[in-house]
Write an enzyme that holds these catalytic residues in place. Structure first.
Site, PDB file in Angstrom:
ATOM      1  N   PRO A 139     -45.847  49.212  43.345  1.00 16.87           N
ATOM      2  CA  PRO A 139     -46.787  48.387  42.826  1.00 16.87           C
ATOM      3  C   PRO A 139     -46.982  47.059  44.169  1.00 16.87           C
ATOM      4  O   PRO A 139     -46.353  46.935  44.499  1.00 16.87           O
ATOM      5  CB  PRO A 139     -46.558  48.259  42.109  1.00 16.87           C
ATOM      6  CG  PRO A 139     -46.482  48.589  41.508  1.00 16.87           C
ATOM      7  CD  PRO A 139     -44.582  48.218  42.053  1.00 16.87           C
ATOM      8  N   CYS A 140     -48.748  47.482  44.636  1.00 20.79           N
ATOM      9  CA  CYS A 140     -48.954  45.898  45.761  1.00 20.79           C
ATOM     10  C   CYS A 140     -49.682  45.265  44.365  1.00 20.79           C
ATOM     11  O   CYS A 140     -50.375  45.403  43.438  1.00 20.79           O
ATOM     12  CB  CYS A 140     -50.153  46.223  46.600  1.00 20.79           C
ATOM     13  SG  CYS A 140     -50.663  45.027  47.295  1.00 20.79           S
ATOM     14  N   GLN A 141     -49.241  44.152  44.566  1.00 13.85           N
ATOM     15  CA  GLN A 141     -48.888  43.032  43.161  1.00 13.85           C
ATOM     16  C   GLN A 141     -49.525  41.773  44.214  1.00 13.85           C
ATOM     17  O   GLN A 141     -48.550  41.347  45.476  1.00 13.85           O
ATOM     18  CB  GLN A 141     -48.383  43.396  42.183  1.00 13.85           C
ATOM     19  CG  GLN A 141     -48.113  43.858  41.823  1.00 13.85           C
ATOM     20  CD  GLN A 141     -46.755  43.957  40.573  1.00 13.85           C
ATOM     21  OE1 GLN A 141     -45.873  43.882  41.080  1.00 13.85           O
ATOM     22  NE2 GLN A 141     -47.049  44.335  39.204  1.00 13.85           N
ATOM     23  N   TYR A 168     -47.242  38.544  45.310  1.00 11.46           N
ATOM     24  CA  TYR A 168     -46.741  37.811  45.124  1.00 11.46           C
ATOM     25  C   TYR A 168     -45.942  36.571  45.381  1.00 11.46           C
ATOM     26  O   TYR A 168     -44.532  36.454  45.718  1.00 11.46           O
ATOM     27  CB  TYR A 168     -45.759  38.828  46.311  1.00 11.46           C
ATOM     28  CG  TYR A 168     -45.596  40.524  45.999  1.00 11.46           C
ATOM     29  CD1 TYR A 168     -44.884  40.856  45.199  1.00 11.46           C
ATOM     30  CD2 TYR A 168     -46.581  40.717  47.358  1.00 11.46           C
ATOM     31  CE1 TYR A 168     -45.141  42.646  44.914  1.00 11.46           C
ATOM     32  CE2 TYR A 168     -46.734  42.197  47.710  1.00 11.46           C
ATOM     33  CZ  TYR A 168     -46.116  43.044  46.632  1.00 11.46           C
ATOM     34  OH  TYR A 168     -46.252  44.550  46.145  1.00 11.46           O
ATOM     35  N   ASN A 222     -45.965  51.629  50.261  1.00  7.57           N
ATOM     36  CA  ASN A 222     -47.146  50.774  49.410  1.00  7.57           C
ATOM     37  C   ASN A 222     -48.438  51.072  49.706  1.00  7.57           C
ATOM     38  O   ASN A 222     -48.436  51.464  51.010  1.00  7.57           O
ATOM     39  CB  ASN A 222     -46.239  49.209  49.327  1.00  7.57           C
ATOM     40  CG  ASN A 222     -47.120  48.197  48.232  1.00  7.57           C
ATOM     41  OD1 ASN A 222     -48.174  48.653  48.466  1.00  7.57           O
ATOM     42  ND2 ASN A 222     -46.147  47.774  47.496  1.00  7.57           N
TER      43      ASN A 222
END
Length: 461
Positions: free
Chosen positions: A95-97, A99, A138
């Site tokens: 997932p793109c979160q 960071y 991603n």
């Protein structure tokens, strides 16, 4: 080198299907070219049934950790990374979160990311198991996130790889621009340890030397991006002037990157020895094009997928916009596809009481046969602007996509998600869950196209 794989955030097995050329359910029972030694799939939103894991294990079975325990369906934050079996290729669509990190240490050791941010689990497994090769996927906004500090999150990923001794290539790929059946832009990341034969071979081929001047390194990395690298070999791009390669140095400390680093990454690039080399590339493809019409079912489709006419239109068929700044439409009109997909003007009120006009443009009511599908989301099939609506090939009536069609849009075998293994029994997956699985998946065809390069690299190690 043995073709052993660890598949993280496995979903229903997109990487595994692509690597092993699985085009039918029967193919899943054949000996695999790439052996998956362990995988992880945990969906915290599925409180009662882990549908994706159940689909995966129904098709492939499960994998044990080094202590003989099945840890494939627990939160990966809790997995003992030292118990993950050794592997030579780590893959995953994570997932793109956000960071960002909670430390200013100069290296990755001891850093803490935000709780539940899954990149740190990938980093931990790389640190523990030192896989020679890595292939990740991603959403393309990863290279631009967060909006307040463009490029920071991707830079943190690159710096983690630098600190662990990896070189990284990346490319944003739109599947439709290479002939496939969906307009889906995703970033793929290929990393390889600097002590691999491949690293030595590719750097020798582009005449890279760490001690050379900036212009010579720019030329070397430009050649890698445009013609010699992993993605250039798998997905060709137009040639361009290597002098256009942008160069930026990654700060030594990941904490510093988290606090202040910002950079405009292009759609292609390399990180080598802590230096970023990035270039905007254009796909070079002259082959055929798979369209939505090519993958649609031709025969009888269950009536449950068809949309009643009263749910399609609230006024004349040629109307594609609504203006409610003077008068509000009826609730019935709001529940039609014509309204939800049309252009709109609405009066809205901000929290401070200020009134403003919200507007949005139209999207096509009916998705035509002659183009690839639009990007499929996890909301596919719901009453949403992004849901595909098609004209049935046999009856010409308007309907939603079937589960088989959404599987084909992502390149999976027909009925791949139809059945799951739940508590030791085979059960049917609900239609809405099947659509969700596909909206969350990757385009299998892209991984299958990369497999040829991966196989050559492994055979030469």
């Amino acid at each position: 080198m043995k073709k052993t794989v660890c598949e993280l955030f496995a979903g229903v097995g997109g990487f595994r299907c692509g690597l092993n050329a699985i085009r039918s359910i029967e193919d899943a029972h054949k000996p695999e070219k790439w052996e998956t030694v362990w995988f992880s799939q945990w969906e915290p939103a599925d409180k009662k049934v882990q549908w994706a894991h159940g689909c995966y294990t129904n098709r492939f079975g499960t994998c044990m950790d080094l202590e003989g325990h099945d840890t494939t369906n627990i939160d990966i934050n809790t997995v003992n990374k030292s118990m993950v079996p050794d592997h030579n290729l780590l893959v995953g669509g994570f997932p793109c979160q956000d960071y960002s990190v909670a430390s200013s240490l100069a290296t990755s050791k001891g850093l803490e990311g935000k709780k539940g941010v899954l990149w740190w689990d990938i980093r931990d497994i790389l640190e523990e198991k030192t896989a020679p090769f890595v292939l990740l996927e991603n959403v393309d906004r990863l290279i631009k996130s967060p909006a307040s500090q463009r490029g920071r999150d991707f830079a943190i990923i690159l710096a983690c790889c630098r600190d662990l001794g990896y070189t990284v290539e990346w490319r944003v790929i739109n599947a439709a621009e290479y002939g496939y059946q969906q307009r889906r832009r995703r970033i793929f990341i290929f990393a390889y340890r600097d002590d691999t034969a491949y690293a030595s071979r590719i750097m020798s081929k582009v005449k890279y030397n760490r001690s050379r001047g900036k212009d010579l390194k720019r030329k070397s990395m430009g050649e890698l991006i445009l013609s010699e690298g992993f993605f250039a070999k798998s997905f060709p791009v137009d040639t361009c002037d290597c002098s256009k390669v942008q160069i930026e140095k990654l700060p030594k400390g990941i904490g510093k990157i988290s606090r202040s680093f910002a950079f405009s990454f292009e759609n292609s690039g390399v990180m080598k020895d802590g230096m970023i080399y990035t270039l905007k590339t254009t796909p070079s493809y002259e082959g055929g094009q798979i369209t939505l019409g090519d993958i649609m079912e031709n025969g009888d489709v269950d009536e449950s997928f068809f949309i009643p006419k009263e749910q399609l239109y609230y006024t004349s068929l040629d109307v594609d916009h609504s203006d409610e700044t003077q008068e509000r439409l009826s609730d019935e009109a709001h529940k039609t596809w014509q309204y939800i997909k049309g252009a709109k003007k609405l009066l809205r009120k901000a929290k401070n009481g200020h009134e403003y006009v919200f507007s949005e443009g139209p999207v096509a009511m009916i998705d035509e046969y002659d183009k690839p599908a639009r990007t499929m989301l996890t909301s596919e099939g719901s009453f949403s602007r992004t849901t595909h609506i098609v004209r049935d090939k046999k009856t010409k009536k308007i309907r939603l996509l079937t589960p088989i069609e959404v599987e084909r849009i992502q390149g999976f075998p027909d009925d791949w998600t139809k059945e799951c293994l739940v508590d030791g029994k085979i059960v049917e997956m609900p239609v809405n869950k099947r659509r969700f699985m596909m909206g969350n998946a990757l385009v299998v065809n892209l991984v299958a196209q990369m497999e040829e390069q991966l196989s050559e690299i492994f055979d030469a190690e």
